[in-house]
Design an enzyme around this catalytic site. Structure first.
Site, short mmCIF file in Angstrom:
data_model
loop_
_atom_site.label_atom_id
_atom_site.label_comp_id
_atom_site.label_asym_id
_atom_site.label_seq_id
_atom_site.Cartn_x
_atom_site.Cartn_y
_atom_site.Cartn_z
N ASP A 182 -18.04 -11.56 -11.14
CA ASP A 182 -16.85 -11.92 -11.88
C ASP A 182 -16.24 -13.25 -11.45
OD1 ASP A 182 -17.35 -9.10 -11.47
OD2 ASP A 182 -15.55 -8.68 -12.64
N HIS A 194 -11.37 -6.65 -19.34
CA HIS A 194 -10.44 -7.70 -19.77
C HIS A 194 -11.01 -8.53 -20.93
CE1 HIS A 194 -7.52 -7.01 -16.62
NE2 HIS A 194 -8.47 -7.03 -15.70
#
Length: 273
Positions: free
Chosen positions: A8, A68
């Site tokens: 990420d 997200h």
């Protein structure tokens, strides 16, 4: 096939480290395929179309997402037109975008990249196991098949769910790698039937933080159970953290696997193959 997966990307620190470091890292590793999880790139929450374009220009072949995915609303009309950006496969039917993509790889080869999201301590999405099973039924792995490598990013909270997923598909995919928890696990290995695995690839971000976020406000949330200031990404020097895998074109399964950690506070790691 030589595959680099990076975890990420968190905030500006992670973005800057990725765009500055990926071209050289890809060249040094002689990577045929680079996949990056980009879901925390924009202030820690989501990714914008401009950032997607910058990551692809820096050398990423495919970008994956997670919980997200939709924090930047401008991504919703953009994602359908960019097949190299995928969101979790197990979002409900009708969700914008796609959960898997096939990309061309040097040497006339192809690779399938799948993104799924876990359900334990996460959003109540469709079953990632059955979703992946349905997608894999469309492809044959290895020489003479439709793809010569298959990579799965499982974006999940629970280590047990990630491990269960990997063992369920061991021998059917080249790599299962976990994202979301932002801390690189030490269990990278090749499973019994030839699939490379790591519970979490870590993050591309500043590790002088709480999983990429500034320490003070993040820690205060555990001291006081009341809403505090909005979390913001830490802005120190980032580490690029991920996994490197070499596969056998004949079978599509893993031959070697090693961690990658470059820059920042973490101990450095680079494959010796």
């Amino acid at each position: 096939m030589r595959i680099l997966f990076l975890g990420d990307v968190v905030g500006r620190s992670g973005r800057d480290a990725l765009t500055a470091g990926l071209p050289d890292l890809r060249a040094r590793l002689r990577a045929d395929l680079v996949v990056v999880n980009a879901e925390n790139a924009s202030h820690g929450f989501g990714v914008s179309p401009d950032m997607v374009r910058a990551f692809l220009a820096a050398g990423a072949d495919v970008l994956t997402l997670g919980n997200h995915s939709w924090d930047r609303k401008e991504l919703i009309p953009y994602i359908d037109g960019e097949p190299r950006l995928i969101r979790p496969l197990n979002y409900p039917p009708g969700t914008p975008g796609r959960g898997a993509t096939v990309v061309d790889v040097p040497g006339g080869r192809k690779a399938l990249v799948i993104n799924v999201m876990g359900r334990l301590f996460m959003e109540p999405l469709d079953d990632p196991f059955r979703g992946a099973q349905a997608e894999l039924a469309k492809h044959k792995l290895g020489a003479g098949g439709s793809v010569q490598a298959i990579l799965v990013d499982i974006h999940a909270e629970a280590t047990s769910e990630k491990m269960s997923f990997a063992h369920s598909f061991d021998g059917r995919v080249s790599l299962v790698v976990g994202t979301h928890t932002h801390v690189p696990s030490a269990d990278y290995r090749i499973l019994e039937n030839g699939t490379a695995y790591q519970t979490d690839a870590g993050m591309c971000g500043d590790y002088d933080s709480v999983i990429g976020m500034q320490k003070g406000p993040a820690a205060l949330r555990f001291w006081k159970k009341v809403p505090g200031e909005k979390l913001a990404p830490a802005e120190g020097v980032a580490s690029l953290s991920g996994l490197f895998v070499e596969t056998d074109d004949a079978t599509g399964l893993a031959l070697r696997v090693a961690p990658v950690r470059q820059g920042g506070l973490l101990s450095q790691a680079f494959p010796d193959f």
